[in-house]
Design an enzyme around this catalytic site. Sequence first.
Site, PDB file in Angstrom:
ATOM      1  N   CYS A   1      33.801  46.767  38.787  1.00 38.54           N
ATOM      2  CA  CYS A   1      34.902  45.836  39.126  1.00 38.54           C
ATOM      3  C   CYS A   1      36.190  46.761  39.619  1.00 38.54           C
ATOM      4  O   CYS A   1      36.205  47.762  38.911  1.00 38.54           O
ATOM      5  CB  CYS A   1      35.350  45.248  37.877  1.00 38.54           C
ATOM      6  SG  CYS A   1      36.893  44.375  38.263  1.00 38.54           S
TER       7      CYS A   1
ATOM      8  N   ASP B   1      32.261  43.322  34.571  1.00 38.99           N
ATOM      9  CA  ASP B   1      33.154  42.834  35.798  1.00 38.99           C
ATOM     10  C   ASP B   1      33.895  41.686  34.762  1.00 38.99           C
ATOM     11  O   ASP B   1      33.431  41.220  33.938  1.00 38.99           O
ATOM     12  CB  ASP B   1      32.423  42.180  36.931  1.00 38.99           C
ATOM     13  CG  ASP B   1      33.533  41.851  38.202  1.00 38.99           C
ATOM     14  OD1 ASP B   1      34.498  42.305  38.197  1.00 38.99           O
ATOM     15  OD2 ASP B   1      33.065  40.809  38.747  1.00 38.99           O
TER      16      ASP B   1
ATOM     17  N   CYS C   1      37.043  44.643  45.968  1.00 41.67           N
ATOM     18  CA  CYS C   1      36.969  44.010  44.774  1.00 41.67           C
ATOM     19  C   CYS C   1      35.538  43.353  44.942  1.00 41.67           C
ATOM     20  O   CYS C   1      35.195  42.904  46.189  1.00 41.67           O
ATOM     21  CB  CYS C   1      37.788  42.536  45.222  1.00 41.67           C
ATOM     22  SG  CYS C   1      37.684  41.407  43.788  1.00 41.67           S
ATOM     23  N   THR C   2      34.771  43.749  43.982  1.00 42.78           N
ATOM     24  CA  THR C   2      33.130  43.212  43.933  1.00 42.78           C
ATOM     25  C   THR C   2      32.943  41.995  44.292  1.00 42.78           C
ATOM     26  O   THR C   2      31.966  41.535  45.002  1.00 42.78           O
ATOM     27  CB  THR C   2      32.656  43.733  42.731  1.00 42.78           C
ATOM     28  OG1 THR C   2      33.501  43.165  41.708  1.00 42.78           O
ATOM     29  CG2 THR C   2      32.564  45.464  42.690  1.00 42.78           C
ATOM     30  N   HIS C   3      33.924  41.061  43.808  1.00 47.86           N
ATOM     31  CA  HIS C   3      33.651  39.646  44.231  1.00 47.86           C
ATOM     32  C   HIS C   3      33.669  39.172  45.678  1.00 47.86           C
ATOM     33  O   HIS C   3      32.741  38.725  46.191  1.00 47.86           O
ATOM     34  CB  HIS C   3      34.731  38.567  43.631  1.00 47.86           C
ATOM     35  CG  HIS C   3      34.544  38.515  42.216  1.00 47.86           C
ATOM     36  ND1 HIS C   3      35.003  39.240  41.257  1.00 47.86           N
ATOM     37  CD2 HIS C   3      34.331  37.169  41.654  1.00 47.86           C
ATOM     38  CE1 HIS C   3      34.661  38.526  40.223  1.00 47.86           C
ATOM     39  NE2 HIS C   3      34.507  37.415  40.272  1.00 47.86           N
TER      40      HIS C   3
ATOM     41  N   THR D   1      39.367  46.277  39.987  1.00 49.34           N
ATOM     42  CA  THR D   1      40.481  46.484  39.243  1.00 49.34           C
ATOM     43  C   THR D   1      40.240  47.000  37.979  1.00 49.34           C
ATOM     44  O   THR D   1      41.336  47.820  37.397  1.00 49.34           O
ATOM     45  CB  THR D   1      40.738  44.757  38.856  1.00 49.34           C
ATOM     46  OG1 THR D   1      40.660  44.236  40.214  1.00 49.34           O
ATOM     47  CG2 THR D   1      42.020  44.609  38.310  1.00 49.34           C
TER      48      THR D   1
HETATM   49  N1  DGL Z   1      35.745  41.728  40.794  1.00 46.38           N
HETATM   50  C1  DGL Z   1      36.904  42.233  40.415  1.00 46.38           C
HETATM   51  C2  DGL Z   1      37.229  43.562  41.382  1.00 46.38           C
HETATM   52  O1  DGL Z   1      36.596  44.186  41.537  1.00 46.38           O
HETATM   53  C3  DGL Z   1      38.082  41.749  39.951  1.00 46.38           C
HETATM   54  C4  DGL Z   1      38.276  40.186  40.216  1.00 46.38           C
HETATM   55  C5  DGL Z   1      39.197  39.555  39.446  1.00 46.38           C
HETATM   56  O2  DGL Z   1      38.797  39.273  38.064  1.00 46.38           O
HETATM   57  O3  DGL Z   1      40.359  39.218  39.661  1.00 46.38           O
HETATM   58  O4  DGL Z   1      38.521  43.854  41.474  1.00 46.38           O
END
Ligand code: DGL
Length: 250
Positions: free
Chosen positions: A69, A6, A178-180, A71
């Site tokens: 991730c 990620d 988004c995993t975050h 993205t």
């Molecule tokens: N964790 C990521 C996702 O799932 C991207 C976060 C980022 O770097 O913008 O999209």
Amino acid sequence: MIGLFDSGVGGLAVLREMRAMLPEADLIYLADQAHAPYGRKTLDEVRARSEEATRRLIERGATTVVIACNTASAAALGRVRASHPGVSFVGMEPAVKPAAAVTKTGRVAVLATPTTFDASVFDELVGRHGAGITVIAHPCPGWAMAVEEGWPVGALAPVRAHLAPLVESGVDTMVIACTHYSFLGDVLAEACGPAVTVIDPAEAVARQVTRLADGSGSGATTYLTTGDPETFAGQVLRLLGEHVVAERIL
Ligand code: DGL
């Protein structure tokens, strides 16, 4: 060995689910923190970073690579799959199909980075599963880096403000894409209220990995970052409650 990557800590939400389901697997997690956030990069930039992260994980012995991730999955999953035919890949995609199955108001919002919405995957999913409902693309710029830096502490008011127009417009289902944002699950639930269902695909993705990958090993997890290893170890402690030693790769 199963590798995950990620842009930073978001994929730890997937790692946490995988660890619970595959206690003996050897896992290697790469946080590309020197190049975060991915969600503000162009699709070509994210593709290049994804190729590099994949190469580094394979070099360390990964035979399955989980793109933890959204993205990077949206930008690069097809490409890395084609360039590494001997490796199994699992990626993330916005859970439009499960959302379409649960919405009662017919209004669904997908929360993701701006770059995830730039890729064709989102429109394709809406085309395939969104008939008869309204699927709203709702970018959340800044959220991923806020999670890197300390959210969910202090997140409730800004998250509520950002989502209030959706809730007021009758959205009853929010998709974490988004995993975050997985680490904001409780905040999202509180900000949206009990009438809204929040869908987090982290567990389903981990289940998919159990179907594809060899789960045998010594149960070790290796943590790599392109950023600062001590900062990353502190983030793992904050988000997963584990004391780890992280290694810097260039
Ligand atoms: N964790 C990521 C996702 O799932 C991207 C976060 C980022 O770097 O913008 O999209």
